[in-house]
Design a protein around this motif. Sequence first.
Motif, mmCIF file in Angstrom:
data_model
loop_
_atom_site.group_PDB
_atom_site.id
_atom_site.type_symbol
_atom_site.label_atom_id
_atom_site.label_comp_id
_atom_site.label_asym_id
_atom_site.label_seq_id
_atom_site.Cartn_x
_atom_site.Cartn_y
_atom_site.Cartn_z
ATOM 1 N N VAL A 1 0.836 -1.206 0.000
ATOM 2 C CA VAL A 1 0.000 0.000 0.000
ATOM 3 C C VAL A 1 0.868 1.251 0.000
ATOM 4 C CG1 VAL A 1 -1.725 1.303 1.297
ATOM 5 C CG2 VAL A 1 -1.940 -1.163 1.093
ATOM 6 N N LEU B 1 -8.327 3.525 0.131
ATOM 7 C CA LEU B 1 -7.478 2.335 0.220
ATOM 8 C C LEU B 1 -6.710 2.311 1.533
ATOM 9 C CD1 LEU B 1 -6.385 -0.236 -1.043
ATOM 10 C CD2 LEU B 1 -4.662 1.141 -2.187
ATOM 11 N N ASN C 1 -9.167 1.381 4.192
ATOM 12 C CA ASN C 1 -9.534 -0.026 4.052
ATOM 13 C C ASN C 1 -8.454 -0.949 4.626
ATOM 14 O OD1 ASN C 1 -11.096 -2.254 3.150
ATOM 15 N ND2 ASN C 1 -9.811 -2.398 1.334
#
Length: 92
Positions: free
Chosen positions: A13, A53, A56
């Motif tokens: 990420v 994102l 999440n």
Amino acid sequence: MQTFEREAEILKVLGHPVRLKIVAGLMSNSCNVKKIWECLGLPQATVSQHLALLKNKQIIQGRRDGVEVFYQVVCPEARRIVGALFEQSPCQ
């Protein structure tokens, strides 16, 4: 034995420059979406996708204040990784 799955997921990420900039910026101050996209010079939709994102993956968390949402880094592993990346070397 540690599986390193969570750490690998965090690294994936954080591997995007925009998300890395967002997390690095949120390390010291919480910010709302408008300030984040203004600082990055990117469209709000793009920044919102990256924030979604990060949320999440439980790296950041939003806190509502009236109509605004302020984001902050809540993942200790992400804090350590980003902190280590931008730590000043004594030789610099």
